[in-house]
Design an enzyme around this catalytic site. Structure first.
Site, mmCIF file in Angstrom:
data_model
loop_
_atom_site.group_PDB
_atom_site.id
_atom_site.type_symbol
_atom_site.label_atom_id
_atom_site.label_comp_id
_atom_site.label_asym_id
_atom_site.label_seq_id
_atom_site.Cartn_x
_atom_site.Cartn_y
_atom_site.Cartn_z
ATOM 1 N N TYR A 116 1.208 -1.166 0.445
ATOM 2 C CA TYR A 116 -0.037 -0.066 0.105
ATOM 3 C C TYR A 116 0.772 1.141 -0.089
ATOM 4 O O TYR A 116 2.077 1.286 0.604
ATOM 5 C CB TYR A 116 -0.347 -0.218 1.115
ATOM 6 N N TRP A 118 1.206 6.039 -1.684
ATOM 7 C CA TRP A 118 0.836 6.609 -2.910
ATOM 8 C C TRP A 118 1.812 6.912 -4.058
ATOM 9 O O TRP A 118 1.857 7.707 -4.749
ATOM 10 C CB TRP A 118 0.887 7.875 -2.400
HETATM 11 N N1 LIG Z 1 -1.410 18.452 2.410
HETATM 12 C C1 LIG Z 1 -1.185 17.218 2.539
HETATM 13 N N2 LIG Z 1 -2.994 17.178 1.419
HETATM 14 C C2 LIG Z 1 -3.484 15.621 1.868
HETATM 15 C C3 LIG Z 1 -2.646 14.584 2.249
HETATM 16 C C4 LIG Z 1 -1.066 14.971 2.777
HETATM 17 O O1 LIG Z 1 -0.799 13.607 3.441
HETATM 18 N N3 LIG Z 1 -1.155 16.077 2.640
HETATM 19 N N4 LIG Z 1 -3.227 13.364 1.946
HETATM 20 C C5 LIG Z 1 -4.409 13.298 1.282
HETATM 21 C C6 LIG Z 1 -4.994 12.061 1.676
HETATM 22 S S1 LIG Z 1 -4.646 10.691 1.549
HETATM 23 C C7 LIG Z 1 -5.756 11.905 1.995
HETATM 24 S S2 LIG Z 1 -6.891 10.580 2.201
HETATM 25 C C8 LIG Z 1 -7.144 12.767 2.320
HETATM 26 C C9 LIG Z 1 -7.358 12.719 3.827
HETATM 27 O O2 LIG Z 1 -8.718 13.620 3.967
HETATM 28 P P1 LIG Z 1 -9.236 13.768 5.521
HETATM 29 O O3 LIG Z 1 -9.074 12.401 6.371
HETATM 30 O O4 LIG Z 1 -10.736 14.498 5.745
HETATM 31 O O5 LIG Z 1 -8.414 14.530 6.422
HETATM 32 P P2 LIG Z 1 -7.366 15.128 7.776
HETATM 33 O O6 LIG Z 1 -6.409 15.998 7.235
HETATM 34 O O7 LIG Z 1 -6.579 13.859 8.116
HETATM 35 O O8 LIG Z 1 -8.888 15.452 8.624
HETATM 36 C C10 LIG Z 1 -9.330 16.599 8.306
HETATM 37 C C11 LIG Z 1 -9.789 16.997 9.456
HETATM 38 O O9 LIG Z 1 -10.918 16.536 10.350
HETATM 39 C C12 LIG Z 1 -10.832 16.350 11.270
HETATM 40 N N5 LIG Z 1 -11.525 15.493 12.222
HETATM 41 C C13 LIG Z 1 -10.791 14.511 12.911
HETATM 42 N N6 LIG Z 1 -11.982 13.579 13.424
HETATM 43 C C14 LIG Z 1 -12.392 14.652 12.826
HETATM 44 C C15 LIG Z 1 -13.834 14.463 14.102
HETATM 45 O O10 LIG Z 1 -13.897 13.425 14.666
HETATM 46 N N7 LIG Z 1 -14.790 15.147 13.702
HETATM 47 C C16 LIG Z 1 -14.628 16.141 13.349
HETATM 48 N N8 LIG Z 1 -16.157 16.781 12.951
HETATM 49 N N9 LIG Z 1 -13.821 16.682 12.388
HETATM 50 C C17 LIG Z 1 -12.491 15.526 12.903
HETATM 51 C C18 LIG Z 1 -9.407 17.144 12.301
HETATM 52 O O11 LIG Z 1 -9.076 18.571 12.726
HETATM 53 C C19 LIG Z 1 -8.211 17.508 10.706
HETATM 54 O O12 LIG Z 1 -8.070 18.320 10.495
HETATM 55 O O13 LIG Z 1 -6.188 14.296 2.671
HETATM 56 C C20 LIG Z 1 -5.529 14.292 1.343
HETATM 57 N N10 LIG Z 1 -4.263 15.229 1.633
HETATM 58 N N1 LIG Z 2 -2.246 8.290 12.757
HETATM 59 C C1 LIG Z 2 -3.114 8.295 11.242
HETATM 60 N N2 LIG Z 2 -2.030 7.499 10.293
HETATM 61 C C2 LIG Z 2 -2.240 7.711 9.125
HETATM 62 C C3 LIG Z 2 -3.473 8.492 8.276
HETATM 63 C C4 LIG Z 2 -4.130 9.753 9.457
HETATM 64 O O1 LIG Z 2 -4.893 10.244 9.072
HETATM 65 N N3 LIG Z 2 -3.750 9.096 10.879
HETATM 66 N N4 LIG Z 2 -3.283 8.794 7.303
HETATM 67 C C5 LIG Z 2 -3.767 7.714 6.578
HETATM 68 C C6 LIG Z 2 -3.757 7.278 5.038
HETATM 69 S S1 LIG Z 2 -5.455 8.985 4.377
HETATM 70 C C7 LIG Z 2 -2.990 6.814 4.044
HETATM 71 S S2 LIG Z 2 -3.023 7.598 2.426
HETATM 72 C C8 LIG Z 2 -1.496 6.969 4.607
HETATM 73 C C9 LIG Z 2 -0.263 7.250 3.847
HETATM 74 O O2 LIG Z 2 0.466 6.614 3.480
HETATM 75 P P1 LIG Z 2 1.803 6.365 2.598
HETATM 76 O O3 LIG Z 2 1.549 6.133 1.026
HETATM 77 O O4 LIG Z 2 2.125 4.959 2.647
HETATM 78 O O5 LIG Z 2 2.507 7.181 2.441
HETATM 79 P P2 LIG Z 2 3.761 8.220 1.704
HETATM 80 O O6 LIG Z 2 4.609 8.742 2.942
HETATM 81 O O7 LIG Z 2 2.880 8.874 0.054
HETATM 82 O O8 LIG Z 2 4.469 6.539 1.115
HETATM 83 C C10 LIG Z 2 4.578 6.580 -0.574
HETATM 84 C C11 LIG Z 2 5.997 5.911 -0.047
HETATM 85 O O9 LIG Z 2 6.495 5.767 -1.309
HETATM 86 C C12 LIG Z 2 8.424 6.174 -1.254
HETATM 87 N N5 LIG Z 2 8.216 6.554 -3.021
HETATM 88 C C13 LIG Z 2 7.890 7.356 -3.958
HETATM 89 N N6 LIG Z 2 8.025 7.718 -5.191
HETATM 90 C C14 LIG Z 2 8.677 6.228 -5.576
HETATM 91 C C15 LIG Z 2 9.031 5.643 -6.249
HETATM 92 O O10 LIG Z 2 8.936 6.110 -7.213
HETATM 93 N N7 LIG Z 2 9.404 4.076 -6.372
HETATM 94 C C16 LIG Z 2 9.137 4.025 -4.722
HETATM 95 N N8 LIG Z 2 9.930 2.586 -4.809
HETATM 96 N N9 LIG Z 2 9.021 4.154 -3.792
HETATM 97 C C17 LIG Z 2 8.247 5.545 -3.894
HETATM 98 C C18 LIG Z 2 7.946 8.072 -1.018
HETATM 99 O O11 LIG Z 2 9.069 7.775 -0.156
HETATM 100 C C19 LIG Z 2 7.913 6.807 0.041
HETATM 101 O O12 LIG Z 2 8.592 6.624 0.905
HETATM 102 O O13 LIG Z 2 -1.279 7.021 5.126
HETATM 103 C C20 LIG Z 2 -2.489 6.752 6.872
HETATM 104 N N10 LIG Z 2 -1.680 7.195 7.872
HETATM 105 MO MO LIG Z 3 -5.308 9.032 2.396
#
Ligand SMILES: Nc1nc2c(c(=O)[nH]1)N[C@H]1C(S)=C(S)[C@@H](COP(=O)(O)OP(=O)(O)OC[C@H]3O[C@@H](n4cnc5c(=O)[nH]c(N)nc54)[C@H](O)[C@@H]3O)O[C@H]1N2
Ligand SMILES: Nc1nc2c(c(=O)[nH]1)N[C@H]1C(S)=C(S)[C@@H](COP(=O)(O)OP(=O)(O)OC[C@H]3O[C@@H](n4cnc5c(=O)[nH]c(N)nc54)[C@H](O)[C@@H]3O)O[C@H]1N2
Ligand SMILES: [Mo]
Length: 774
Positions: A116, A118
């Site tokens: 898993y 990104w």
């Molecule tokens: N800059 C940046 N943007 C991203 C990402 C990133 O790593 N960096 N990741 C991307 C990815 S993979 C995803 S899945 C999306 C995730 O999208 P989300 O999961 O929606 O994003 P988060 O920032 O984790 O959470 C949004 C807000 O929800 C609020 N929150 C948490 N728990 C609760 C709750 O129980 N109730 C309410 N009402 N609010 C709550 C928190 O204050 C938090 O700031 O974001 C994407 N966008």
């Molecule tokens: N506590 C907590 N944990 C969370 C979340 C949260 O809200 N709270 N949010 C979750 C969510 S929504 C998500 S989507 C996940 C994200 O979890 P991940 O998608 O696993 O996080 P990334 O840091 O994007 O990991 C991508 C990795 O791929 C590597 N990479 C980039 N390009 C390449 C390439 O071309 N080749 C190879 N081999 N490697 C590469 C990067 O260096 C990095 O180490 O985290 C989850 N974890």
């Molecule tokens: Mo995500």
């Protein structure tokens, strides 16, 4: 991102956080120019400037000394040993040998290739596609993972109750409609602009800020229901209603009770477009258990005043209202419930499917949402056929490794955890994304061999037995495209590969050659031939539409090609609204299910047949009285490029910043800038405190993504850098979805008075003498 004038020498490239072009500079880094059509480029582009040659990059194939000397097998602990540099030939020979051994002795169902993550935006070098294709070709398959960390609960729930995940989250209400039509947006979990910076595959235009401002200027009102004020841009003038974490379902039920009691529910819509209103109404009214879900009841749970809840219900019923539920709400215990309750609330308001109204799952959580999808296919690397049936919901990785052979429930089925010997990761970082990292460490010590490809020394790479240095996107040619973005980008290499790094595809080709399946893996194509091949379906679709359809060389020379969009037609919900008989939903009844026979028949007490408020196992206690919100970081994508300048600039004293309300800080003698220890029975991490009134009392916030840096101090393993997954809880949302519950957990926090340990997450691990050096 400051806009500079692009020079003609700049070459186009693309990332999940934006399209751009770049030129090498005298400092050995890159000057980055956001795409000229992007109205609001992401500052995360700043991480590319110094990313190429940082010492955290992996220069050579490395193998852990323990694995090299003792051979494959479970270990006491992975992740604190020495590495030995090998030549590519030796590393590949050993890995091909180990893959063959595991395949022949245990079969492909002993290999976990879920991998898993990104990875990067390019569609050919997409690491997950490459690793899956390789494992399918060389082993005949692998144990895969399903669902995402983003939306595990919603992905399982939505098809039962309203429709396919993509239809509800991607082809639904658009930003254009909100600008023109919406009166009130109830944003549960907010819509922080940092989040819509990101869209997998790329995003050439960041439109959210402008759309919110234009809608607000017309008179639309946004309500940010969240424990943090900063979850909505201040320029859109949102009202902030502070909700206790994890209690949105109660707020929505309280609103629904008010709509019902005050005669504001759209009974016609509930009758014509929904099933199960009678069952939900009985629950709201407390007919079975004597507990009506009134606004006063909801206030007791959520901390939102009863009058505010009732007033919100009345306002919602008086105009064109849109209900949005952020991913974050469902990445928590019983995360299915706020999503289902949001659908039910919108159904009672009767405007689902009307322009700018109804329900949109996760609008604004990424740059994919609120747009119409493109009308042509985009390049996709074929992954081949997986001959292994076994799978896990992605967030059950530690459970799988720790409990082989045990049975578990998932969305109506009973599955068995496979017995995994080899874990292969390319393009993801489990030591970023998974919960309870102490437990993950234990789990990953159980397999025989852990293989990681990455371009930098992430914690996952440090825990691996075989570490292969991949190139990073900036070093490769590729095609950047997303199903929601109007530009397909001809990504050009901006630098030579770092050290001995090789493309993931080339690594897999060389392994495939050793295992006798090179031809099947490459189909006789060079990387260049693959790019031409993958480009072709899009070109043909453009030509069929009578649109400019340049051949590959012209596309490459131009740097981009424009893709047409599908009509802004509201998707399946609009058609269903207009005629529910002619355009039924893909639910069992063809309608919105406020009560689901299917889910009820599963018999899960943690996900009953209608949206419900359920007691939680994780809740504040004297030992762990604070909610920790671990949300997405503003200055990077997850853990990617945490070592780079823009991410580093957001740290304090080299550590991730934890936000805390001054009241909670004062009670603990914590002052702004102090180093604090955040802890519970599962683990601990250090972070730097920032005091702010923008977070509710009783809640602290530590974003994800600081590279895990475990140090044993006084009998405890502490992440000294500030990774919240040191303390999060590793349990599924429910037996329905088994989604990640990483967003919320309970902790205590105290001022750290010991010596402050150095953060060494970005220092390459100890490398012993190279093999053969004596
Ligand atoms: N800059 C940046 N943007 C991203 C990402 C990133 O790593 N960096 N990741 C991307 C990815 S993979 C995803 S899945 C999306 C995730 O999208 P989300 O999961 O929606 O994003 P988060 O920032 O984790 O959470 C949004 C807000 O929800 C609020 N929150 C948490 N728990 C609760 C709750 O129980 N109730 C309410 N009402 N609010 C709550 C928190 O204050 C938090 O700031 O974001 C994407 N966008
Ligand atoms: N506590 C907590 N944990 C969370 C979340 C949260 O809200 N709270 N949010 C979750 C969510 S929504 C998500 S989507 C996940 C994200 O979890 P991940 O998608 O696993 O996080 P990334 O840091 O994007 O990991 C991508 C990795 O791929 C590597 N990479 C980039 N390009 C390449 C390439 O071309 N080749 C190879 N081999 N490697 C590469 C990067 O260096 C990095 O180490 O985290 C989850 N974890
Ligand atoms: Mo995500």
């Amino acid at each position: 991102m400051t806009r500079q004038t692009e020079t003609s020498a700049a070459l186009p490239h693309s990332a999940h956080w934006g399209a751009f072009s770049a030129t090498p500079n005298a400092k050995g880094g890159l000057d980055i120019f956001p795409h000229p059509e992007d109205p609001d480029p992401s500052p995360i582009l700043g991480n590319f400037a110094d990313a190429l040659t940082h010492r955290a990059r992996i220069a050579k194939p490395m193998v852990s000394r323990a694995w090299l000397e003792a051979g494959p097998g479970p270990r006491e602990r992975r992740g604190d040993g020495e590495f030995v540099a090998l030549s590519w030939d030796e590393a590949l020979d050993r890995l091909a040998g180990e893959l063959t051994r595991v395949r022949d002795a245990h079969g492909p169902a002993a290999v976990f290739g879920g991998s898993y993550g990104w990875a990067s935006a390019g569609r050919f070098h997409h690491a997950q596609s490459q690793v899956h294709r390789f494992l399918n070709t060389a082993l005949g398959g692998y144990v895969r993972s399903v669902g995402s960390y983003s939306a595990g609960a919603a992905q399982a729930l939505l098809p039962h109750v309203i429709g396919a995940f993509e239809d509800i989250s991607r082809h639904n209400v658009t930003w254009d409609q909100i600008v023109d039509h919406t009166d009130l947006v109830l944003a549960f979990g907010g819509m922080a602009l940092k989040n819509s910076n990101i869209a997998s595959g790329g995003v050439s235009r960041h439109i959210e800020r402008g759309a919110m401002e234009r809608a607000a200027a017309r008179g639309a009102r946004f309500v940010n229901l969240s424990p943090m004020r900063t979850d909505f841009p201040s320029s859109a003038g949102a009202e902030w209603i502070s909700v206790k974490p994890g209690t949105d379902t109660a707020v929505m039920l309280g609103m629904m009770h008010a709509l019902d009691a005050d005669g504001l529910a759209d009974l016609k819509f509930l009758e014509s477009h929904c099933v199960g209103w009678d069952r939900l109404a009985a629950y709201l009214r407390g007919e079975a258990d004597g507990q009506p879900r009134t606004p006063a009841w909801a206030a007791g749970i959520s901390g939102v005043e009863a009058s505010v809840i009732a007033d919100l219900a009345h306002r919602a019923a008086s105009g064109r209202t849109l209900v949005t539920v952020a991913h974050a709400l469902q990445r928590a215990e019983h995360g299915e419930q706020p999503v289902w309750a949001g659908v039910a609330l919108a159904a009672m308001l009767g405007r689902i499917g009307a322009p700018g109204c109804g329900f949109h799952y996760a609008l604004g959580a990424m740059g994919h949402t609120g747009r119409t999808p493109v009308a042509t296919p985009i390049p996709t690397m074929p992954q081949g056929k997986n001959g292994v049936a076994a799978l896990i919901p992605c967030a059950r990785i530690s459970d799988m490794l720790l409990h082989p052979g045990e049975r578990f429930d998932f969305n109506g089925a009973t599955l068995t955890y496979p017995d995994i010997r080899l874990v292969y990761w390319a393009g993801g970082n489990p030591f970023h994304h998974h919960q309870d990292l102490t437990r993950l460490r234990r789990a990953l010590s159980r397999c025989d061999t852990f293989v990681v490809h990455d371009f930098a020394w992430t914690a996952s790479a440090r825990h691996a037995d075989i570490v292969l240095p991949a190139t990073m996107t900036l070093e490769r040619e590729d095609i950047g495209a997303a199903g929601t973005d109007p530009l397909m980008i001809a990504m050009r290499p901006l630098s030579r590969p770092y050290g001995e790094a090789r493309d993931d595809h080339e690594i897999f080709r060389a392994l495939a050659a050793r295992m006798g399946v090179e031809e099947a893996f490459t189909e006789g194509r060079s990387p260049e031939a693959w790019l031409r091949h993958l480009y072709e379906p899009t070109r043909q679709a453009l030509a069929a539409e009578g649109l400019p359809a340049p051949d590959f060389d012209s596309f490459r020379a131009a740097g981009e090609v424009r893709l047409p969009r599908r009509a802004n037609d509201g998707g399946i919900l609009r058609a269903f609204r207009a005629d529910p008989a002619a355009a039924p939903l893909k639910t069992p009844s063809g309608r919105i299910e406020l009560y689901s026979e299917t889910i009820a028949d599963f018999g899960y007490s943690d996900c009953p047949g209608h949206p419900a408020w359920l007691d939680r196992e994780e809740a504040p206690s004297p030992e762990a009285p604070l909610w920790l919100v671990s949300n997405q970081p503003a200055t990077r994508l997850h853990s990617q490029l945490d070592y780079a300048a823009h991410s580093q600039a957001s740290k304090s004293r080299g550590r991730e910043v934890m936000r805390i309300n001054p009241q909670d800080a004062a009670a603990r003698g914590v002052e702004d800038g102090d180093i604090v220890r955040i802890f519970n029975a599962r683990g601990a991490c250090l972070a730097a405190a920032q005091l702010t009134e923008d977070i509710a009392p009783g809640v602290i916030n530590l974003p994800t993504g600081a590279w895990y840096d475990p140090v044993d101090i006084g009998g405890e393993t502490i992440c000294v850098h500030g990774n919240p997954n040191a303390v999060t809880r590793d349990r599924g949302t429910s037996r329905l979805a088994q989604g990640s519950t990483g967003q919320l957990c309970c902790v205590e926090c105290e001022k750290w008075t010991g010596p402050t340990p150095t953060v060494s997450a970005f220092e390459p691990p100890d490398a012993g003498p190279a093999a053969g050096d004596g």
